[in-house]
Design a protein around this motif. Structure first.
Motif, PDB file in Angstrom:
ATOM      1  N   ALA A 186       0.677  -1.202   0.047  1.00 16.40           N
ATOM      2  CA  ALA A 186       0.373   0.111   0.201  1.00 16.40           C
ATOM      3  C   ALA A 186       0.664   1.009   0.149  1.00 16.40           C
ATOM      4  N   ASP A 187       2.076   1.056   0.590  1.00 13.30           N
ATOM      5  CA  ASP A 187       3.252   2.048   0.842  1.00 13.30           C
ATOM      6  C   ASP A 187       3.990   2.255  -0.789  1.00 13.30           C
ATOM      7  N   CYS A 188       3.246   0.953  -1.027  1.00 10.73           N
ATOM      8  CA  CYS A 188       5.169   0.683  -2.767  1.00 10.73           C
ATOM      9  C   CYS A 188       6.059   1.105  -2.127  1.00 10.73           C
ATOM     10  N   GLN A 189       6.259   0.139  -1.085  1.00 13.96           N
ATOM     11  CA  GLN A 189       7.357  -0.418  -1.203  1.00 13.96           C
ATOM     12  C   GLN A 189       7.767  -1.792  -1.192  1.00 13.96           C
ATOM     13  N   TYR A 190       7.095  -2.314  -2.422  1.00 12.36           N
ATOM     14  CA  TYR A 190       7.050  -3.131  -3.513  1.00 12.36           C
ATOM     15  C   TYR A 190       6.214  -2.679  -4.330  1.00 12.36           C
ATOM     16  N   LYS A 205      -9.796  -0.589  -3.086  1.00 12.48           N
ATOM     17  CA  LYS A 205      -9.255   0.182  -3.230  1.00 12.48           C
ATOM     18  C   LYS A 205      -8.146   1.146  -2.574  1.00 12.48           C
ATOM     19  N   GLN A 206      -6.764   0.219  -2.155  1.00 16.89           N
ATOM     20  CA  GLN A 206      -5.217   0.126  -2.007  1.00 16.89           C
ATOM     21  C   GLN A 206      -4.479  -0.119  -3.034  1.00 16.89           C
ATOM     22  N   PHE A 207      -5.053  -0.782  -3.779  1.00 18.27           N
ATOM     23  CA  PHE A 207      -3.827  -1.901  -4.885  1.00 18.27           C
ATOM     24  C   PHE A 207      -4.785  -1.886  -6.449  1.00 18.27           C
ATOM     25  N   LEU A 208      -3.398  -1.634  -7.392  1.00 14.22           N
ATOM     26  CA  LEU A 208      -4.127  -2.073  -8.522  1.00 14.22           C
ATOM     27  C   LEU A 208      -4.624  -3.800  -8.804  1.00 14.22           C
ATOM     28  N   PHE A 209      -4.907  -4.180  -9.737  1.00 16.43           N
ATOM     29  CA  PHE A 209      -5.396  -5.724  -9.723  1.00 16.43           C
ATOM     30  C   PHE A 209      -5.242  -5.980 -11.085  1.00 16.43           C
ATOM     31  N   SER A 210      -4.416  -6.827 -11.073  1.00 15.07           N
ATOM     32  CA  SER A 210      -3.772  -7.932 -12.418  1.00 15.07           C
ATOM     33  C   SER A 210      -5.679  -8.966 -12.814  1.00 15.07           C
ATOM     34  N   ASP A 211      -5.929  -9.844 -13.977  1.00 16.60           N
ATOM     35  CA  ASP A 211      -6.946 -10.354 -13.706  1.00 16.60           C
ATOM     36  C   ASP A 211      -6.989 -11.179 -12.937  1.00 16.60           C
ATOM     37  N   PRO A 212      -7.827 -12.062 -12.530  1.00 15.26           N
ATOM     38  CA  PRO A 212      -8.291 -12.924 -12.057  1.00 15.26           C
ATOM     39  C   PRO A 212      -6.903 -14.060 -12.433  1.00 15.26           C
ATOM     40  N   TYR A 213      -6.351 -15.080 -11.425  1.00 13.81           N
ATOM     41  CA  TYR A 213      -5.982 -16.541 -11.611  1.00 13.81           C
ATOM     42  C   TYR A 213      -6.651 -17.614 -11.637  1.00 13.81           C
ATOM     43  N   VAL A 214      -7.416 -17.674 -10.007  1.00 16.63           N
ATOM     44  CA  VAL A 214      -7.229 -18.529  -9.285  1.00 16.63           C
ATOM     45  C   VAL A 214      -9.193 -18.797  -8.986  1.00 16.63           C
ATOM     46  N   ASP A 215     -10.452 -19.686  -8.581  1.00 17.92           N
ATOM     47  CA  ASP A 215     -11.083 -19.304  -8.223  1.00 17.92           C
ATOM     48  C   ASP A 215     -11.334 -19.568  -7.173  1.00 17.92           C
ATOM     49  N   ALA A 216     -11.295 -18.778  -5.901  1.00 18.09           N
ATOM     50  CA  ALA A 216     -11.093 -19.758  -4.675  1.00 18.09           C
ATOM     51  C   ALA A 216     -11.695 -18.957  -3.567  1.00 18.09           C
ATOM     52  N   GLY A 217     -12.369 -19.969  -3.551  1.00 15.20           N
ATOM     53  CA  GLY A 217     -13.993 -19.342  -2.134  1.00 15.20           C
ATOM     54  C   GLY A 217     -13.575 -20.031  -1.232  1.00 15.20           C
ATOM     55  N   SER A 308     -17.348 -16.873  -3.684  1.00 19.62           N
ATOM     56  CA  SER A 308     -17.443 -16.894  -4.544  1.00 19.62           C
ATOM     57  C   SER A 308     -15.943 -15.735  -4.327  1.00 19.62           C
ATOM     58  N   GLU A 309     -14.704 -16.732  -4.735  1.00 20.20           N
ATOM     59  CA  GLU A 309     -13.519 -15.171  -4.720  1.00 20.20           C
ATOM     60  C   GLU A 309     -12.718 -15.939  -5.510  1.00 20.20           C
ATOM     61  N   PHE A 310     -11.220 -14.673  -5.756  1.00 26.59           N
ATOM     62  CA  PHE A 310     -10.611 -15.027  -6.826  1.00 26.59           C
ATOM     63  C   PHE A 310      -9.345 -14.596  -6.750  1.00 26.59           C
ATOM     64  N   TYR A 311      -8.313 -15.233  -7.126  1.00 24.68           N
ATOM     65  CA  TYR A 311      -7.302 -14.704  -6.549  1.00 24.68           C
ATOM     66  C   TYR A 311      -6.374 -13.106  -7.533  1.00 24.68           C
ATOM     67  N   GLY A 312      -5.533 -12.411  -7.659  1.00 27.31           N
ATOM     68  CA  GLY A 312      -5.708 -11.949  -8.978  1.00 27.31           C
ATOM     69  C   GLY A 312      -4.121 -10.733  -8.220  1.00 27.31           C
ATOM     70  N   ILE A 313      -2.979 -10.609  -8.815  1.00 28.98           N
ATOM     71  CA  ILE A 313      -1.612 -10.288  -8.359  1.00 28.98           C
ATOM     72  C   ILE A 313      -1.554  -8.938  -8.197  1.00 28.98           C
ATOM     73  N   ALA A 314      -1.185  -9.124  -6.980  1.00 28.12           N
ATOM     74  CA  ALA A 314      -1.856  -7.102  -6.548  1.00 28.12           C
ATOM     75  C   ALA A 314      -0.572  -5.863  -6.790  1.00 28.12           C
ATOM     76  N   ILE A 315      -1.122  -5.299  -7.000  1.00 25.71           N
ATOM     77  CA  ILE A 315       0.253  -3.984  -8.222  1.00 25.71           C
ATOM     78  C   ILE A 315       0.225  -2.634  -6.969  1.00 25.71           C
ATOM     79  N   CYS A 316       1.422  -2.099  -7.099  1.00 24.99           N
ATOM     80  CA  CYS A 316       1.108  -0.150  -6.231  1.00 24.99           C
ATOM     81  C   CYS A 316       0.826   0.451  -7.079  1.00 24.99           C
ATOM     82  N   LYS A 317      -0.241   0.783  -6.652  1.00 27.97           N
ATOM     83  CA  LYS A 317      -0.490   2.203  -7.660  1.00 27.97           C
ATOM     84  C   LYS A 317      -0.303   3.170  -8.010  1.00 27.97           C
TER      85      LYS A 317
END
Length: 350
Positions: A186-190, A205-217, A308-317
């Motif tokens: 969230a602080d863009c240290q990564y 609201k904190q990160f950008l996200f990639s498209d989902p890659y796994v459906d994980a509930g 119903s949940e999806f995993y995504g790659i979180a990206i610094c804003k």
């Protein structure tokens, strides 16, 4: 005190007309300053001349004066040598890594007026163009540490390597606990993070996200042989566990009448479950499968996936430039069947 000593000796001279002049001089030299000695001895000389030296010897006045002045000179030298010198002020050493005044700067620090070169980053920081990818290697089968090689392995780790290769990115993994990982991102240290991260409205609201890659509930895990819990409806009055900061924690806290016990990692939660310290663990379905596959005689799932949940790659804003390359590479990886290959390797039993 100096004046008292002087008048003491003065009284001796006047009353007894006999004084040990060298002893007097030595005593004065230890109690008076040099300038005071001059004044006091001058007065003593006058007294001695008129009260102590007989008339028939006054003609030797010049000789006596010469002796006294010579004695005074010696006393002055002694007093000067014995006077304690003020302590010298120590020179403060410069801080490590910074040059002292007048010295050349050490290697690794820019000289005054120059900026640090982007081609020579400080220790602990990646070179220019290297993407820092944060993860929490306590989420088997998605990310974990190989006990033999001590290297990061898992579904997410291999997926990230495939995506980076397709996108032509240089990267390095940073392994840290889940909550600090999200806070640092969230602080863009990564630059980004891959760690079985569920895409939620709050996180978007904190990160950008990639498209989902796994459906994980979310799924419920209990100890083998537990017949009291068969679904989410049976969790009232039970002790539930999940890892801090996960969607499993959100679901566990939302169950009315249940006692929630947070854990720093799912490793610890499932260990307590196997040891009858808690009644159930709520976790992402793929994560639950990873732990069950390692402990099939101790752990099992009950009921159905209830979210119903999806995993995504979180990206610094601030790294909007990474979103398109990551999504394009992820699409290429999916098209080649790599996601299915990783699922077969790490999610066997699904």
């Amino acid at each position: 005190m100096d004046r008292i000593l002087f008048f003491y000796y003065l009284n001796l001279v006047k009353n007894y007309r006999k004084i040990d002049l060298p002893a007097t001089i030595i005593t004065l030299s230890t109690s008076l300053s040099y300038s005071q000695i001059l004044l006091e001895l001058h007065a003593i000389i006058q007294i001695v001349n008129f009260h102590y030296i007989p008339t028939n010897r006054r003609r030797n006045m010049k000789k006596s004066m010469f002796v006294l002045l010579a004695t005074l000179l010696i006393v002055g030298v002694i007093a000067s040598a014995c006077t304690p010198k003020p302590a010298s002020t120590p020179t403060t050493a410069p801080e490590t890594g910074y040059p002292a005044e007048g010295q050349e700067p050490e290697a690794g620090y820019p000289a005054e007026g120059q900026s640090a070169s982007a081609e020579e980053p400080a220790a602990g920081y990646p070179a220019a163009g290297v993407i820092r990818v944060a993860t929490d290697a306590t989420f088997p089968p998605f990310e974990m540490v190989d006990e033999t090689t001590k290297e990061l392995i898992g579904f997410d780790i291999e997926l990230m390597k495939a995506i980076a290769e397709k996108a032509g990115l240089q990267y390095e993994f940073v392994n840290l606990p889940f909550d600090p990982m999200l806070a640092g991102l969230a602080d863009c240290q990564y630059d980004m993070s891959i760690a079985a991260i569920t895409i939620t409205e709050d996180r978007q609201k904190q990160f950008l996200f990639s498209d989902p890659y796994v459906d994980a509930g979310q799924i419920i895990v209990v100890k083998v042989g537990n017949d009291a819990i068969k679904s989410k409806a049976d969790l009232t009055g039970k002790i539930l566990a999940a890892q801090l900061g996960t969607t499993g924690e959100i679901e566990a806290q939302a169950i009315e009448g249940a006692e929630y016990k947070p854990y720093d990692s799912y490793d610890l939660a499932f260990l307590d479950l196997a040891n009858n310290q808690i009644d159930a663990v709520i976790a992402d379905y793929p994560t639950a499968l990873g732990f069950i596959n390692k402990n099939p005689d101790k752990l099992m799932t009950v009921g159905e996936v209830f979210t119903s949940e999806f995993y995504g790659i979180a990206i610094c804003k601030n790294r909007t430039d990474l979103v398109d390359p990551i999504n394009q590479a992820l699409a290429a990886v999916k098209a080649e069947g790599i996601i299915e290959q990783l699922a077969a390797k790490y999610l066997a039993g699904e």
